[in-house]
Design an enzyme around this catalytic site. Sequence first.
Site, PDB file in Angstrom:
ATOM      1  N   ASN A 179       0.771  -1.221  -0.059  1.00  0.00           N
ATOM      2  CA  ASN A 179       0.035  -0.070  -0.136  1.00  0.00           C
ATOM      3  C   ASN A 179       0.776   1.342   0.241  1.00  0.00           C
ATOM      4  OD1 ASN A 179       0.945  -0.037   2.655  1.00  0.00           O
ATOM      5  ND2 ASN A 179      -0.995  -0.054   3.534  1.00  0.00           N
TER       6      ASN A 179
ATOM      7  N   HIS B 107       3.960   7.726   1.025  1.00  0.00           N
ATOM      8  CA  HIS B 107       3.615   6.699   2.209  1.00  0.00           C
ATOM      9  C   HIS B 107       4.658   5.587   1.948  1.00  0.00           C
ATOM     10  CE1 HIS B 107       0.515   3.589   3.703  1.00  0.00           C
ATOM     11  NE2 HIS B 107       1.357   3.945   4.573  1.00  0.00           N
TER      12      HIS B 107
ATOM     13  N   HIS C 223       3.204   6.384  11.681  1.00  0.00           N
ATOM     14  CA  HIS C 223       2.040   5.472  12.248  1.00  0.00           C
ATOM     15  C   HIS C 223       2.271   3.976  12.698  1.00  0.00           C
ATOM     16  CE1 HIS C 223       0.817   5.420   7.750  1.00  0.00           C
ATOM     17  NE2 HIS C 223       1.231   3.996   8.032  1.00  0.00           N
TER      18      HIS C 223
ATOM     19  N   GLY D 140      -5.343   7.490   1.632  1.00  0.00           N
ATOM     20  CA  GLY D 140      -6.482   6.492   1.327  1.00  0.00           C
ATOM     21  C   GLY D 140      -6.095   5.774   0.263  1.00  0.00           C
ATOM     22  N   SER D 141      -6.954   4.839  -0.245  1.00  0.00           N
ATOM     23  CA  SER D 141      -6.585   4.145  -1.426  1.00  0.00           C
ATOM     24  C   SER D 141      -6.414   4.985  -2.755  1.00  0.00           C
ATOM     25  CB  SER D 141      -7.698   3.027  -1.592  1.00  0.00           C
ATOM     26  OG  SER D 141      -8.989   3.594  -1.862  1.00  0.00           O
ATOM     27  N   MET D 142      -5.921   4.018  -3.620  1.00  0.00           N
ATOM     28  CA  MET D 142      -5.442   4.689  -5.028  1.00  0.00           C
ATOM     29  C   MET D 142      -6.520   6.028  -5.718  1.00  0.00           C
ATOM     30  SD  MET D 142      -3.601   2.129  -7.703  1.00  0.00           S
ATOM     31  CE  MET D 142      -4.738   0.701  -7.077  1.00  0.00           C
TER      32      MET D 142
ATOM     33  N   HIS E  77      -5.121   6.346  10.733  1.00  0.00           N
ATOM     34  CA  HIS E  77      -3.849   6.365   9.756  1.00  0.00           C
ATOM     35  C   HIS E  77      -4.359   5.953   8.551  1.00  0.00           C
ATOM     36  CE1 HIS E  77      -4.023   2.073   9.558  1.00  0.00           C
ATOM     37  NE2 HIS E  77      -2.763   1.826   8.820  1.00  0.00           N
TER      38      HIS E  77
ATOM     39  N   ALA F 275      -7.544   4.034   5.456  1.00  0.00           N
ATOM     40  CA  ALA F 275      -8.648   3.567   5.200  1.00  0.00           C
ATOM     41  C   ALA F 275      -8.946   2.054   5.968  1.00  0.00           C
ATOM     42  CB  ALA F 275      -9.404   3.461   3.829  1.00  0.00           C
ATOM     43  N   GLY F 276      -7.775   1.713   6.031  1.00  0.00           N
ATOM     44  CA  GLY F 276      -7.933   0.052   6.400  1.00  0.00           C
ATOM     45  C   GLY F 276      -8.781  -0.698   5.364  1.00  0.00           C
TER      46      GLY F 276
END
Lengths: 476, 141
Positions: free
Chosen positions: A202, A234, A324, A374-376, A399, A401-402
């Site tokens: 990720n 990230h 995180h 977030g995601s992409m 931290h 979205a999970g």
Amino acid sequence: MDTSRLTRVDEATWRLEPEGAMRVPAIVYGTEDLVREMDEKVLEQTRNVACLPGIVKAAYALPDAHWGYGFPIGGVAAFDPDAGGVVSAGGVGFDISCGVRTITTGLDRSEVAPLVEKLADALYAAVPVGLGRTGQIKLSDAELDAMLAGGARWAVSMGWGDPADLERIEEKGQMAGADPAAVSRKAKERQRAEMGTLGSGNHYLEIQEVAEIFDAEAARVFGLAKGQVVVTIHCGSRGLGHQIGTEFLREMALAAPAHGIELPDRELACAPLRSALAQRYLGAMRAAINCALANREIIDHLARGVLRRMFPQARMALLFDVSHNTCKLERHRIDGEEKALFVHRKGATRAFGPGHPEVPEPLRAVGQPVLIGGSMGTGSWVLAGAATSEQKSFASAVHGAGRAMSRHEATRQYRGDQIVAELRSRGVVVRAPSMRGVAEEAPAAYKDVDAVVLAAERAGLARRVAHLVPIVCIKG
Amino acid sequence: MPAEARFEHFVHGADIGIRGIGPTLEEAFAQAARALTAVMVDPATLQPRQTVEVACSAPDRETLLVDFLNALLFETATRHMLFGRFDVRIEGDRLEARASGEPIDAARHEPAVEVKGATMTELAVRPLPEGGWLAQCVVDV
């Protein structure tokens, strides 16, 4: 998660009173929808953490919590060394000091838009990503040790970064108490050629646009304006952190009986803070924090080089850099008394509120920036630590979205090339070494990050400042 | 009839579980190693061009599995190689293995992810009721 066993304290706070071997309550933050969607394992793991020696106040699961290793990811727990408290390698995780940094550029989207494909190519060429890609930097033994002791401050001294950045990094860019001698030869060997690499999974480097402002004053202080372009990175401590996590998890798990610790789950592997093993781990873990800070500083430097060449008018400045996955010694007030506690944040961001002395002076009035990946496809968030976070969660917030869907399921449902095409049609240019990797990171494989940050705001952990949407995504 | 040698993945929230099954303990470990490789690339696409030896020892079989997989990840990280074939010998608390594979070619192999480490989550090494062995854990990606 079955909420019938939890007491709902308020709109976004759920509580499980101590039962069995639990020493403190378990507290879950999240809206009803998010908590119901959480895996049962999150509550089981939070309860297990609540059983560990010397835990203070409560074991916390945040709105983005999901099933982790021993500790839930999205978990916070603080331990008192004077009460037999422990440090847990599992409570920090494998990617020590994984984190996010955001750089403002002063560029408007309209300046960048005509050149996005070229910009994506140039960034993809400048920043090594994925498995098996090494960096341009190869470190000698002495340089490795200097990096492990010096963090981002070391990177800047080597010419890979702007000295002005250091004020905008947690610990001012250099984690104190790092002990390079506590880092194994194997861990150093894994890192020798990996400085300035992004990794995979990720991890990402994105060019983003500030799409919406939620708190005008905080946005102004953070240097964020609607329509402007930022760079967000990230990633973490790369192979070095993974190796340290692996080695100490094993050692702590095997040494637990000798320390008189009964582990409900081997992954909770921990050692009493006053033991030699814990002190060695803390020295190595802090060195890994420095590795992550140096790594993000170098990647930032590479990215700024690309932007400067393509956009000479850019005025780049670090907004902030957060980690995180950490354990840090901090002072917190417990029942009116100030105590030095070891706060584990596994998939949780420190979120000091307004006025906290550790927030850099120019930002202090509005609180620490909390950067949420977030995601992409869906975008990211900039939050500010809330005044109530100290009392709610040892000053911690979410931290990311999970994940909502396993990697396996994501590759069954999605194809990487289709996702890349769909994102392109929405104005997001993706570069990635592996289409299977893209499928595994499909936007729909993650929880709704907007719901997660809203829940964090409702729970009093952090407040929303700005929503960022991706323009270019370099995926590891 | 002991279990046929094979590997599979199983679901874990954020990451992925790897499982090796084989007629012997050694073969179950070798299949678990193939399952580890399969998280990154299809092991069948790898040519056995170079062979690397790894050795480890641990107080119990479960820890030995984690140590073995992490030893392979160390070789992948430092030699920039991926391995598709494994020959495992276990005697008492000690494991020795030969792993064969080739240097990573990002363009050809397109590795999906990098594995950070083998973990103790869902960790199990046990004989199967129908004969043979199972070796599994979750890996962090």
